[in-house]
Design an enzyme around this catalytic site. Sequence first.
Site, mmCIF file in Angstrom:
data_model
loop_
_atom_site.group_PDB
_atom_site.id
_atom_site.type_symbol
_atom_site.label_atom_id
_atom_site.label_comp_id
_atom_site.label_asym_id
_atom_site.label_seq_id
_atom_site.Cartn_x
_atom_site.Cartn_y
_atom_site.Cartn_z
ATOM 1 N N ALA A 191 0.833 -1.208 0.000
ATOM 2 C CA ALA A 191 0.000 0.000 0.000
ATOM 3 C C ALA A 191 0.862 1.250 0.000
ATOM 4 O O ALA A 191 0.584 2.227 -0.712
ATOM 5 C CB ALA A 191 -0.939 -0.012 1.197
ATOM 6 N N ASP A 192 1.915 1.242 0.800
ATOM 7 C CA ASP A 192 2.840 2.378 0.820
ATOM 8 C C ASP A 192 3.493 2.583 -0.544
ATOM 9 O O ASP A 192 3.617 3.707 -1.041
ATOM 10 C CB ASP A 192 3.939 2.139 1.855
ATOM 11 C CG ASP A 192 3.482 2.368 3.281
ATOM 12 O OD1 ASP A 192 2.686 3.290 3.508
ATOM 13 O OD2 ASP A 192 3.928 1.623 4.168
#
Length: 398
Positions: free
Chosen positions: A169-170
């Site tokens: 996600a990052d």
Amino acid sequence: MDRLPLPLDGITVVAVEQAVSAPFATRQLADLGARVIKVERVDGGDFARGYDTAARGLASHFVWCNRGKESIALDLKDPRGLDVVRRLVADADVFVQNLAHGAAARLGLDAATLCAAHPRLIAVDISGYGGSGPYADKRAYDMLVQCEAGLVSVTGTPEQPVKAGIPAADIAAAMYAFSGVLAALVRRGTTGRGGPVEVSMLEALAEWMGHPLHHALHGGEPPARTGLAHAVIAPYDAYPTADGGRVLLSVQNDREWRRLAEQVVGRPELGTDPAFATNAARVAHRERTDALVAGALAVLDAEEALARLEKAGIACARLRDVRELAEHPQLAARERWRQVGSPAGPLKALLPPVTLPGGDEARMGDVPALGQHTGALLRAVGMTDDEIAALRRDGVAA
């Protein structure tokens, strides 16, 4: 012919950033030639500095995401520290922040406020769930967003969902922030105006979930978790070899299956056997299909298995661990490794994957110590030595 300069030479980026999403985005900009000024807290800096000590005493996340930057340590709760950031932003092309929801707005560092004051500025807000909606205030760490985005539901074994082994996600948010900045710079080149860029971790990862999402949206079932196997193709899995290795292979069509049956399994009749002749049949008889392939590879060591598969024209790969990746012969042959400086001495690092032939190589600068560039940057915004000494004495700068 003269070599082309790095495409972001002359671009200045100011980043109030922490953890992975914003730092990884701005590292891409630094690699392409931008000057990146990283604003950190005076009490320890970016908290990713403390995640571990694996990189010769430094944190591996921090080393990965922060090379090539200048570090200034400021207390933004003090008006004098905030004033320094505003002075830096006044001369910047890009501002990036990923503070907790609402924090940047309280400081006057949100994209809308900054772009209203500086029309040519490109200001990036990276958040977990976006600036509005019922989830706007929720904490958004990578694993939490992996769960909310459904990635965990399609990753793992039939019995056990698992998170991705990297901060997906990052990284997704970082790469959309990076490409958003590049797009905004192109637009500014034609219009003269910058503007806000908004990226949320959830929306970035939801885009990466496109295949299973569209599969489920338009009449199909959500893909099953199948470990290293493929949900709708067989054989497509990793199989153990005699020397303890594992080899992954993928048969994409029935012609390849016939070659695999003849040249690797040693049973050409399986190529036309109705139980295996089509992919649909092989998937329906997946256990028998896998047992045939596994039996053929189990008596070979990994190198021999790969050689036979390659000769038969079957897509294959060695299942490597992280240490084996670091020694990958392809990376070595293409000379992808460099050294970057750091407070702990030189560290190995990979060239970024964007290669621009005919131009300067990526600028892989040093990993900065906390506040390494504070004095120089304070002088650059017009502060005297006495003023700098006062900020240090009062704990506003470090």
